[in-house]
Design a protein around this motif. Structure first.
Motif, PDB file in Angstrom:
ATOM      1  N   GLY A  53       0.768  -1.247   0.000  1.00 14.53           N
ATOM      2  CA  GLY A  53       0.000   0.000   0.000  1.00 14.53           C
ATOM      3  C   GLY A  53       0.792   1.287   0.000  1.00 14.53           C
ATOM      4  N   ILE A  56       0.714   4.114  -2.942  1.00 15.66           N
ATOM      5  CA  ILE A  56      -0.522   4.844  -3.216  1.00 15.66           C
ATOM      6  C   ILE A  56      -0.586   6.088  -2.334  1.00 15.66           C
ATOM      7  N   THR A  69      -0.398   6.629   5.757  1.00 20.41           N
ATOM      8  CA  THR A  69      -0.769   5.267   5.367  1.00 20.41           C
ATOM      9  C   THR A  69       0.047   4.310   6.229  1.00 20.41           C
TER      10      THR A  69
END
Length: 208
Positions: A53, A56, A69
């Motif tokens: 992840g 992103i 994140t």
């Protein structure tokens, strides 16, 4: 016979060491200060050790114009018990990660893009402040108040790593103004006047 016993003991030692190579977290269960319980080894897969992840961008359309994140043990079960974690930090122009602490971990920040003004305050109230650019690294000792804000005219990106798989987070502004602590008590402990406290509570969702 002595040789057989020795080989048997080595075999037990090897088996025990192998069994304790890792403790992939069973994130469906509760998390304690010691982490998650181990997932049964038969259910562990390579996916438990991979997180995809961080490529992103986070959503920075919020009040602080920033996003984190996390790749902590809750999102990345293979980290459970290993004493490390990582995350991505996106800060839009004008964005800020307000003063906050990580009760369980020290932090290392690596700037990938843009400029980030970052600093922390020691327990002696000494301020350590620096504007960081691509490739710069800064550390924030465990438990100390620190912040990051966009220091330029373009979006900033950084990776942050921690010395704990679940570092914890407490943001000072939210701790003061996003709860139901009475305005009178907040005023008494911060030396702010009533209008300022109530304005901040209304902005951050607090009551009282």
């Amino acid at each position: 016979m002595k040789m057989i016993c020795t080989l048997f003991l080595f075999s037990l030692l090897f088996s025990s060491t192998y069994a304790l190579d890792f403790c992939v977290g069973d994130v469906k269960g509760p998390e304690s200060p010691a982490g998650y319980l181990c997932k049964p080894s038969a259910k562990v897969t390579v996916d438990d050790f991979v997180f995809t992840g961080l490529g992103i961008a986070g959503n920075t359309s919020n009040i602080i114009k920033a996003a984190v994140t996390p790749a902590f043990s809750a999102q990345f079960p293979g980290l459970n018990g290993l004493g490390i974690s990582i995350g991505r930090l996106d800060i839009a122009v004008g964005g800020v990660i307000p003063f906050h602490t990580h009760p369980s971990a020290s932090e290392v920040l690596l700037v990938l893009q843009g400029k980030i003004c970052a600093g922390f305050v020691s327990s002696a109230n000494t301020v350590y402040l620096q504007t960081l650019t691509k490739g710069d690294v800064m550390i924030f000792p465990q438990g100390l108040l620190h912040f990051q804000l966009n220091g330029g005219g373009t979006p900033a990106i950084a990776y942050v790593s921690f010395s704990d798989p679940s570092p914890g987070l407490q943001i000072l502004d939210f701790a003061l103004f996003a709860n139901d602590l009475s305005s009178a008590l907040v005023e008494a402990t911060t030396f702010l006047d009533d209008a300022q406290v109530k304005k901040l509570k209304s902005v951050l969702g607090g009551t009282g």
